[in-house]
Scaffold this active site. Structure first.
Site, PDB file in Angstrom:
ATOM      1  N   LYS A   1     -11.784 -41.732  43.952  1.00 38.72           N
ATOM      2  CA  LYS A   1     -11.433 -40.438  44.547  1.00 38.72           C
ATOM      3  C   LYS A   1     -11.380 -40.505  46.068  1.00 38.72           C
ATOM      4  O   LYS A   1     -10.559 -39.834  46.686  1.00 38.72           O
ATOM      5  CB  LYS A   1     -12.431 -39.358  44.119  1.00 38.72           C
ATOM      6  CG  LYS A   1     -12.213 -38.859  42.707  1.00 38.72           C
ATOM      7  CD  LYS A   1     -12.873 -37.511  42.512  1.00 38.72           C
ATOM      8  CE  LYS A   1     -12.711 -36.996  41.099  1.00 38.72           C
ATOM      9  NZ  LYS A   1     -13.521 -35.803  40.842  1.00 38.72           N
TER      10      LYS A   1
ATOM     11  N   LYS B   1      -4.113 -42.152  30.751  1.00 43.84           N
ATOM     12  CA  LYS B   1      -4.694 -40.912  30.249  1.00 43.84           C
ATOM     13  C   LYS B   1      -3.827 -39.709  30.612  1.00 43.84           C
ATOM     14  O   LYS B   1      -3.264 -39.679  31.704  1.00 43.84           O
ATOM     15  CB  LYS B   1      -6.065 -40.719  30.913  1.00 43.84           C
ATOM     16  CG  LYS B   1      -7.210 -40.598  29.940  1.00 43.84           C
ATOM     17  CD  LYS B   1      -8.518 -40.506  30.670  1.00 43.84           C
ATOM     18  CE  LYS B   1      -8.890 -39.068  30.962  1.00 43.84           C
ATOM     19  NZ  LYS B   1     -10.292 -38.882  31.329  1.00 43.84           N
TER      20      LYS B   1
ATOM     21  N   LYS C   1      -4.093 -34.057  34.794  1.00 46.37           N
ATOM     22  CA  LYS C   1      -3.518 -32.950  35.577  1.00 46.37           C
ATOM     23  C   LYS C   1      -2.889 -33.463  36.859  1.00 46.37           C
ATOM     24  O   LYS C   1      -2.077 -32.785  37.471  1.00 46.37           O
ATOM     25  CB  LYS C   1      -4.582 -31.903  35.880  1.00 46.37           C
ATOM     26  CG  LYS C   1      -5.685 -32.434  36.782  1.00 46.37           C
ATOM     27  CD  LYS C   1      -6.589 -31.341  37.285  1.00 46.37           C
ATOM     28  CE  LYS C   1      -7.501 -31.901  38.334  1.00 46.37           C
ATOM     29  NZ  LYS C   1      -8.884 -31.721  38.224  1.00 46.37           N
TER      30      LYS C   1
END
Ligand code: TRP
Length: 339
Positions: free
Chosen positions: A118, A202, A205
């Site tokens: 991140k 995966k 979003k």
């Protein structure tokens, strides 16, 4: 006796508020949470304090918190039976997270792969909150002395850290078994929903293509179109599960069908052995529309009365606070805080 056997079974899980919940969140998490309500007391949290570890917009955060709450309820989380609330309303999370900031070691957090992903290249500019995110997650779970935590594979490392924190706290403060070592319920690969554009990634979003995912708020036409446009290979469906090896897109669509229909992938393969994708995709589109559109409708109904959602969250927060209060009183005593 396993460690958790000394503690009353209690499920805790949470999801960050985002207004693009998708099929992966539903099949991978929510559906499972709903079933767990039959087996144990459950606490389900909308983790709005985790959401501000990255840049966030206050209006969007409030809206997303209500949307995720609506999604939990529409999927079948029963706010009377289970405790449903947003994290920031219960001060114990922040308070215990501070204590855990002083229990967890820098070296432990430095190993967290999600922080590295991140923060990316610009690590110096990441918030300190993003770095200690796993300590807050440990506090979420342990403020209630929860024993079972349904999470996806990507959260396994954070849960191991929560166990390490619990163990070190118990040792450091000479309180054996005070905190349970929470067990992960890892959601199996069968319910791991992959992107409709690339069966090895995966469903997410953050994927720039909206065709990669089915959002819980998509209408019937959009759902059907996304299923029909899903990437596949040129061969018909195999007649055994082994035949799916090396065919990630085919495997993903079979798994999605099975999860939506509450069947095993074997049953689905049995039913569609040798079928062309065009036929199978039509069936999957119909099934997805039948299962998901009532959920979207229920979400819209709930969201048309935000005051009611806020009342549900407040009630959940009061019940959650009542469980956390004696745990926190004992934490303060063990640490040596006066008062
Ligand atoms: N980190 C989790 C995720 O991104 C969300 C989360 C926060 C959580 N606190 C938690 C999950 C406690 C389980 C238990 O998916």
């Amino acid at each position: 006796m396993t460690d958790t056997a000394k503690h009353t079974p209690l499920v805790f899980s949470g999801m960050q508020p985002t207004n693009t919940l998708h099929l992966g969140n539903y099949l991978g998490a929510l559906k499972n949470w709903v079933k767990l309500q039959e087996r144990m007391p459950c606490i389900y949290c909308v983790v709005d304090m985790h959401a501000i570890t990255v840049e966030s917009d206050s209006k969007a955060l409030a809206q997303a918190t209500r949307e995720v709450t609506a999604a939990y309820i529409a999927a079948g989380v029963d706010p009377k039976r289970s405790i449903l609330f947003n994290q920031s309303q219960v001060a114990a999370h922040a308070e215990l997270a501070w204590v855990f900031n002083c229990v967890a070691r820098l070296g432990w957090l430095n190993r967290m792969t999600q922080f590295k992903d991140k923060a990316g290249k610009n690590r110096e500019n990441a918030s300190v909150g993003l770095f200690v995110y796993p300590n807050l997650m440990a506090a979420d779970i342990l403020a209630y002395r929860a024993t079972h935590v349904p999470v996806g594979e990507d959260q396994k490392q954070h849960l191991e850290l929560a166990r390490d924190i619990a163990q070190k706290f118990n040792n450091d403060f000479n309180a054996p078994d005070f905190f349970p070592l929470p067990e992960p319920f890892i959601v199996g690969p069968g319910t791991r929903v992959m992107s409709l554009r690339d069966g090895t990634k995966k469903m997410s979003k953050s994927d720039e293509s909206d065709y990669s995912r089915i959002n819980l708020t998509d209408d019937a036409d959009t759902i059907a179109q996304k299923v029909r446009k899903a990437r596949t290979d040129p061969n018909p469906l195999p007649d055994t599960l082994e035949g799916l090896a090396g065919r990630p897109e085919a495997e993903n669509l079979i798994n999605i069908y099975a999860a939506l229909a509450d069947h095993t992938p074997e049953t689905v393969i049995g039913e569609y052995a040798g079928a062309q994708f065009s036929v199978f995709k039509n069936a999957l589109a119909d099934l997805a529309v039948a299962k998901l559109t009532p959920l979207a409708q229920e979400m819209r109904t709930l969201l048309s009365d935000p005051a009611e959602i806020d009342r549900i969250l407040k009630n959940g927060a009061e019940r959650a606070s009542a469980i956390a209060a004696p745990v926190m009183a004992e934490v303060r005593r063990l640490v040596g805080f006066v008062g």
